[in-house]
Design an enzyme around this catalytic site. Structure first.
Site, PDB file in Angstrom:
ATOM      1  N   CYS A 266      -1.899  -6.664  11.253  1.00 57.66           N
ATOM      2  CA  CYS A 266      -1.014  -7.447  10.380  1.00 57.66           C
ATOM      3  C   CYS A 266      -1.192  -7.035   8.918  1.00 57.66           C
ATOM      4  CB  CYS A 266      -1.345  -8.926  10.585  1.00 57.66           C
ATOM      5  SG  CYS A 266      -0.702 -10.047   9.344  1.00 57.66           S
TER       6      CYS A 266
ATOM      7  N   CYS B 175      -2.131  -9.832   6.513  1.00 53.20           N
ATOM      8  CA  CYS B 175      -3.521 -10.242   6.768  1.00 53.20           C
ATOM      9  C   CYS B 175      -4.487  -9.296   6.055  1.00 53.20           C
ATOM     10  CB  CYS B 175      -3.832 -10.222   8.261  1.00 53.20           C
ATOM     11  SG  CYS B 175      -2.816 -11.327   9.244  1.00 53.20           S
TER      12      CYS B 175
END
Length: 128
Positions: A52, A55
């Site tokens: 991600c 993230c």
């Protein structure tokens, strides 16, 4: 001295920050969570995935917050490794940050929003 390791001895720290906790198994997470259920200490959980982008953007920020707010627990949980935990906290997008006190979620933030996360930490951290 051949003593047994406690569950906290097996908890690993994120290589990026010595103050961010990660877990090897869901059982380790549950043991840690259960032992902190009655605590007034704020727990900030970063539900993330290694693939991600947002993230990964938030990782150094999360580590910085962990160094700055010494009276708060910072935990990272990989949603791909801990699917049941992510489902329990109704994580549907990453990153999701769940703030917990006394074993109960008190706030959440979805998305890579540094300023909003800092405001939530400030709002819920212990008062000095």
């Amino acid at each position: 001295m051949g003593g047994r390791l406690s569950s906290l001895d097996r908890v690993s720290k994120s290589p990026q920050s010595s103050r961010v906790l990660t877990f090897s198994t869901a059982a380790e997470w549950k043991t840690h969570f259960d032992s902190n259920k009655e605590s007034d200490q704020l727990m900030v959980i970063d539900f993330f995935a290694t693939w991600c982008g947002p993230c990964n953007y938030m990782l150094p920020i999360f580590n910085d917050f962990a160094e700055r707010y010494k009276d708060v627990q910072f935990i990272r949980i990989d949603v791909d490794l801990f699917k049941e935990v992510a489902q329990e906290y109704q994580v549907e997008a990453m990153p999701t940050f769940v703030l917990i006190k006394k074993g109960k979620p008190i706030d959440r933030l979805v998305g890579a929003r540094k300023d909003q996360l800092q405001k939530l930490i400030e709002k819920h951290k212990p008062r000095s």
